[in-house]
Design a protein around this motif. Structure first.
Motif: not given
Length: 507
Positions: A149-161
């Motif tokens: 398997i190959d994985l592609q992950i795009n992580i975004k940093l958000l403001c939560q609480e």
């Protein structure tokens, strides 16, 4: 094991996170004006190498911790009738990752590419079919699924609480190989071919859904873990800093950056910042890590320390002797005779404390501290009541340069100004003995201020070490002061114990 609530609670946490992410935090029209602390992490090769390693470990944890549901289905086959099947107890048995790459993207995302993940899944296949003459046969056999398997992950940093949250829901799995092995491969070849072809699509969908769900959850758990470490680092007993976000976190091609309020939290102390001078142009990208601190924060911390009764020092014995005998002059001998009246230093004590909130300002020359200080010297004659022989109030202004060397905080006073406000000496009620005043002023400047600073240095070093700072391999740290702000810039290695603690607490 993640926690007692299992995957049901994990799913609820993810849904809650996405709801909060959809409703972003609200910030004022000029968020930088309320920014007290900024953290910028850049993208040098050394950092990325370490990040790649930990990304691989995180992906391994996601695969092994994912809870795969039973897969059921049925299909009509000529002559055999309806074939029903269940794949149960699916677990990851072996996993290896060949390569992981991490890049920071200008579109505010961390792009993670995981290549050639070899994973083996094991479980039990139960199948049955009803023939045309109502003949029913059911069989169970252990199976193994070999996948690449190959994985592609795009992580975004958000403001939560009002804190940094990681959203890794943008996750894709590409399968290069998905091969089903039945127990010993003794089952009929048509059966193996049937299940391989028929359940391949369903199996890929389930694996993607559960693995990506676990990656998303672990990304948020790790973000919370880092937040908890930071929150603990900036708190000591009743005094802490509010590290709530002042604006949305940023991801640029060369760095990650978060902006925090940095307001002091102490009992009923009210702290407000509205005139911060922060601008992204104040930080460069040549070092691994930058911290930007507003002058306001240092002022507020000093005020909280004063209100908490921490700005008090007592000196006695050899330390007191070293202060008053730093030089051998006639003025020194006269001062010692008048103040101590023949009593030994061991039978005397000096108390030093702040009378008002200290004022701190940051300048290119260093940190300027201005404070009103009281000094009281008491003697304890044998068989008599204690006697206060000297009381002084003086306004002291001192410029200090700070450095961090060999895991210790170093504070170096550059210059000082001393102005007496009150001077009461039992042996000189008139207070007209100028030579004594001159000696005391000289003594305070030459050895008194350094003595106080020598007490502050180990206290602050011990406090930082209690938070684990000494476990980091910090390289070439610099503490730079400018008009109204301070910058700490350094290179470092991330201590493995923190990551081990994360994985121990999480699983």
């Amino acid at each position: 094991m993640l926690w007692a609530g299992g995957m049901r609670l994990g799913t609820a946490r993810i849904l809650l996170m996405l709801i909060h992410a959809a409703a972003a935090c609200e910030f004022g029209p000029v968020p930088y004006s309320v920014t007290g602390i900024v953290c910028r992490m850049t993208k040098p090769a050394a950092l990325l190498c370490k990040l790649n390693q930990e990304t691989a470990r995180l992906i391994q944890a996601a695969f092994k911790n994912a809870k795969f549901p039973n897969i059921t289905g049925e299909r009509s086959m000529r002559l055999l009738g309806t074939v029903a099947y269940t794949l149960a107890n699916i677990q990851v048995s072996d996993l290896s990752i060949e390569q992981s790459e991490v890049e920071l993207k200008e579109n505010d995302a961390i792009d993670i590419a995981i290549k050639n993940v070899t994973a083996f899944f094991r479980g039990t296949l139960t199948y049955g079919y009803a023939g045309a003459w109502f003949l029913q046969l059911f069989h169970s056999v252990d199976f193994e699924i070999e996948s690449s398997i190959d994985l592609q992950i795009n992580i975004k940093l958000l403001c939560q609480e009002e804190q940094v949250a990681a959203d890794a829901s943008d996750c894709y799995l590409s399968f290069h190989k998905l091969m089903l092995h039945l127990q010993g491969d003794k089952e009929p070849g048509w059966l193996k071919q049937f299940f391989t072809n028929f359940i391949s699509f369903t199996l890929k969908f389930v694996l993607k859904r559960e693995v990506c769900k676990e990656i998303n959850l672990l990304a948020q758990v790790m973000a919370n873990f880092v937040h908890d470490i930071a929150e603990n680092f900036v708190r000591d007993e009743a005094i802490g800093l509010d590290i709530s976000l002042a604006s949305d976190p940023l991801i640029k091609a060369n760095y990650l950056e978060s902006h925090h309020k940095g307001l002091v939290l102490y009992k009923n102390y009210s702290d407000v910042l509205s005139d911060s001078v922060f601008s992204p142009s104040l930080l460069s990208e040549s070092r691994m890590l930058y911290f930007w601190l507003s002058e306001h924060i240092l002022n507020s911390l000093a005020s909280a320390a004063f209100l908490d009764g921490r700005l008090v020092l007592t000196i006695r014995g050899e330390k007191l002797q070293a202060l008053f005998e730093f030089e051998d002059t006639e003025a020194q001998q006269k001062a010692v005779h008048l103040i101590f009246q023949g009593n030994s230093y061991n039978d005397s004590v000096a108390k030093v404390w702040s009378l008002a909130l200290p004022e701190i300002s940051l300048e290119p020359e260093g940190t300027v501290v201005k404070t009103l200080v009281a000094v009281e010297i008491s003697i304890f004659p044998l068989g008599e009541e204690p006697l206060t022989v000297l009381y002084m109030e003086k306004e002291i202004t001192v410029t200090i340069q700070a450095a961090y060397v060999e895991k210790k905080l170093i504070l170096r006073p550059l210059d000082s100004r001393i102005e007496f406000k009150v001077f009461n000496c039992t042996a000189d009620p008139s207070g007209n003995d100028q030579p004594i005043r001159n000696f005391l002023q000289k003594m305070i400047s030459a050895v008194g201020i350094p003595e106080v600073i020598s007490k502050i240095e180990p206290a602050l070093t011990s406090l930082m070490n209690s938070k684990g700072l000494h476990l980091f391999e910090i390289k070439n740290p610099e503490i730079i002061t400018r008009k109204r702000y301070l910058i700490v810039q350094l290179d470092f290695s991330f201590p493995n114990h923190l990551l081990l603690n994360f994985f121990k607490k999480t699983f």
